[in-house]
Design an enzyme around this catalytic site. Structure first.
Site, short mmCIF file in Angstrom:
data_model
loop_
_atom_site.label_atom_id
_atom_site.label_comp_id
_atom_site.label_asym_id
_atom_site.label_seq_id
_atom_site.Cartn_x
_atom_site.Cartn_y
_atom_site.Cartn_z
N CYS A 76 -5.39 -3.27 2.52
CA CYS A 76 -4.97 -2.93 3.93
C CYS A 76 -6.15 -3.22 4.77
CB CYS A 76 -4.63 -1.53 4.38
SG CYS A 76 -3.74 -1.35 5.86
N GLU A 121 0.75 -1.29 0.10
CA GLU A 121 0.01 0.01 0.06
C GLU A 121 1.00 1.25 -0.11
OE1 GLU A 121 -3.58 1.70 2.56
OE2 GLU A 121 -2.15 0.69 3.64
N LYS A 166 -9.71 1.32 -2.73
CA LYS A 166 -9.97 0.81 -1.23
C LYS A 166 -11.44 1.22 -1.09
CE LYS A 166 -7.75 1.02 3.03
NZ LYS A 166 -6.50 1.78 3.85
#
Length: 281
Positions: free
Chosen positions: A159, A43, A118
């Protein structure tokens, strides 16, 4: 199918794309020299900068970002696939000044073939006094993505998505044999939950979990956990780094393990509709 050799980059992204690309180049060279056919980065591979005023000066459109351009060139030159775990780029909504935290898949001709923003942003107050409000600077995505590759479907996550098992289940049911989890986990949450959650998501989906991580103390004051991991479809850790220093983790993946795991426990086929419980207030 022959085993797939993957390389996961563990990095410590600096605060500018220029410095981040210079930081990544030797790690990518080691991955290419080691025979990887698919390379994954963590990330925020293009920079880590939490200060809003500085971030606004750095942020670029995806096509203009130096790290995105540089990794497209690496993929084309080496004839390999590269997943930029995520790059912080301008979102596609001109009315929203926040960035997209975007995972970008590049094929062996250097072409961007899939991208994923994301879905879940990290807004938390941790017990040790750390506070995070990712939503102030990141516009959440709206769609899940399974990208076709020569080795099967690659489910894309980033994440904090790791804490939402329904996303991983949806990716597996849509054809993901591999699921990437590029991350910049905090040290407290990483020490407590990182490996456990990754192994759980592998067991639940019967997929390989590929988790390249940021590690160490960053220029903007953040500290990340590292401990890059590869987990097989039965939940076993097949490769791992035991530190937070920059490095390259290699693994050989036998994709037939996905079929075996899902045949042994076919839970992905056993969903049943049910009435939700009444909330207790």
């Amino acid at each position: 199918m022959d085993p797939l050799r993957v390389a996961l980059i563990q990095s410590r992204s600096p605060a500018t794309p220029q410095a981040a690309l210079a930081h990544l180049r030797p790690l990518l060279a080691d991955a290419v020299a080691g025979g990887a056919r698919l390379i994954l980065t963590p990330e925020a591979s293009n920079f880590m900068e939490k200060r809003a005023d500085r971030k606004a000066l750095i942020l670029e459109d995806q096509a203009e970002d130096l790290v995105v351009q540089g990794l497209c060139q690496v993929a084309a030159d080496a004839g390999i696939w590269v997943l930029i775990g995520s790059a912080m780029v301008r979102s596609d909504d001109p009315a929203d000044p926040r960035a997209a935290n975007r995972s970008i898949l590049i094929n062996d001709r250097g072409e961007i073939v899939s991208a994923y923003d994301k879905l879940h942003v990290f807004d938390v107050d941790l017990p040790k006094g750390e506070h995070y409000r990712e939503s102030t600077g990141v516009r959440p995505g709206e769609s899940a993505v399974v990208a076709p590759t020569p080795w099967g479907g690659l489910g894309l996550t980033v994440c904090y998505d790791l804490r939402f098992p329904q996303l991983f289940r949806a990716l597996a049911q849509a054809g993901a044999d591999l699921i990437s989890v590029p991350a910049a986990f905090t040290r407290p949450t990483g020490e407590a939950h990182w490996e456990t959650l990754l192994r759980a998501r592998a067991i639940e989906t019967g997929a390989f979990i590929l988790a390249p991580a940021q590690g160490g103390s960053h220029e903007d004051g953040r500290a990340t956990w590292g401990r890059t991991l590869v987990v097989d479809p039965w939940g076993a850790v097949v490769a791992a780094l035991d530190h937070d220093e920059p490095g390259v983790l290699f693994a050989q993946l036998d994709l037939s393990a996905v079929t075996r795991a899902r045949a042994a426990i076919p839970a992905l086929k056993h969903d049943r509709a049910f009435a939700p419980p009444e909330a207790i207030r």
